[in-house]
Design an enzyme around this catalytic site. Structure first.
Site, PDB file in Angstrom:
ATOM      1  CB  CYS A 113      -0.983   0.190   1.162  1.00 37.57           C
ATOM      2  SG  CYS A 113      -1.776  -1.768   1.078  1.00 37.57           S
ATOM      3  CG  HIS A 241      -3.302   3.262   1.915  1.00 36.57           C
ATOM      4  ND1 HIS A 241      -3.758   2.683   0.461  1.00 36.57           N
ATOM      5  CD2 HIS A 241      -3.521   2.057   2.592  1.00 36.57           C
ATOM      6  CE1 HIS A 241      -4.234   1.386   0.733  1.00 36.57           C
ATOM      7  NE2 HIS A 241      -4.004   1.139   1.916  1.00 36.57           N
ATOM      8  CG  ASN A 271      -6.851  -1.026   0.571  1.00 34.95           C
ATOM      9  OD1 ASN A 271      -5.866  -0.910  -0.096  1.00 34.95           O
ATOM     10  ND2 ASN A 271      -6.445  -1.502   1.787  1.00 34.95           N
TER      11      ASN A 271
END
Length: 315
Positions: A113, A241, A271
């Site tokens: 990530c 993020h 995500n």
């Protein structure tokens, strides 16, 4: 050394949208349960005939077009991803081939990530060192390939997509548009976020990640601003993020960026791992929420419990 700047950005998401109601028909969950815990309402899911390099190439082509550059003008391609199926050819080589590039250097980075901000820093360092004058930086992941669609604690999180940036050397005397990176990791907690096994599957220790993000990351994010010679109040935008709205909003508040637009693309995209920061950044620019020259904090965190952040100037 000559600094670097972001000349343009672009993003791409697959057409298929998976809603919380759709997921409620697949696992024991509900729209209320998902939105209350992670703030996600929809996510885009790529089909079996849409590999990661295709997502990446679409986003890259948009960034190149916005920068007014041809594929032949790129010296280096960096692709941040953790969902490549094959070891070789790497994702960067496949993207270069799709775009018809004649011979750039090609490298993948797997920092999950935090991959895009690591790759952006690597591009900046390479330009400063004279190793390249123009770099294509892509964050792309197909998290649906590694999701356990029977695990409601993780499958509700993931989405697919890509975001890209064209990084160029600054003109002599021009102020750098990419600030110093602050990066690191917590190796002893790397088990908290995993993509492991055969076939590989995404898993995480949600509470451990949440506690780490809530307690450690505000201080680290402020230090990234300090490295750029700014205080959080100077920021026009904050792009974290896009992991979970319950992490993003408290982190943004504790950072103290009271004048900044905060990216909340996680609500629409889920995500998307390494794609999440360039995807959300590109959307804010496309929507006109940020202007050329605005200082924006890009801050990635997650897998390996790695983090990397820098302040950039909007193209």
């Amino acid at each position: 050394m000559i600094g670097s700047r972001i000349a343009a950005v672009g993003h791409y998401q697959p057409a298929r949208v998976l809603t919380n109601e759709d997921l409620a028909g697949m696992v024991d969950t509900s729209d209320a349960w998902i939105t209350s815990r992670v703030g996600i309402r929809t996510r885009h899911i790529a089909g079996p005939d849409e590999p990661v390099d295709e997502l990446a190439a679409h986003a890259a082509a948009k960034a190149l077009a916005a920068a007014g550059r041809t594929p032949a003008e790129i010296d280096l391609v960096l692709v941040a991803t953790s969902t490549a199926i094959d070891r070789s050819p790497n994702m960067a080589a496949r993207v270069a081939a799709r775009l018809g590039m004649p011979g750039p250097a090609v490298m993948d980075l797997n920092v999950v990530c935090a991959g895009f901000t690591h790759a952006l820093a690597t591009a900046d360092h390479t330009v400063r060192a004279g190793g390249a004058s123009r770099v294509l930086v892509v964050g792309a992941d197909k998290m649906s390939d590694v999701a356990d669609w029977t695990d409601r604690s993780t499958c509700v999180l993931v989405g697919d997509g890509a975001g890209a940036a064209v990084v160029e050397a600054c003109a002599p005397g021009e102020e750098a548009g990419i600030g110093p990176v602050l990066w690191g990791s917590v190796p002893e907690m790397a088990h908290a976020v995993r993509i492991e096994g055969t076939p590989p599957r995404f898993a995480q220790e949600g509470q451990s990640v949440y506690r780490w993000a809530a307690t450690r990351l505000p201080v680290i994010a402020r230090q990234a601003c300090e490295k750029a010679g700014l205080v959080p109040e100077d920021l026009a935008g904050v792009v974290l993020h896009q992991a979970n709205l319950r992490i993003i909003e408290p982190l943004a508040r504790r950072l103290g960026a009271v004048n900044a637009v905060v990216a909340r693309d996680v609500t629409d995209s889920g995500n998307t791992s390494a794609a999440s920061i360039p995807l959300a950044f590109s959307k804010l620019l496309e929507q006109g929420a940020l202007s050329t020259g605005d200082p924006v904090l890009l801050f990635g965190f997650g897998g390996n419990l790695s983090y990397a952040g820098q302040v950039v100037r909007c193209p």
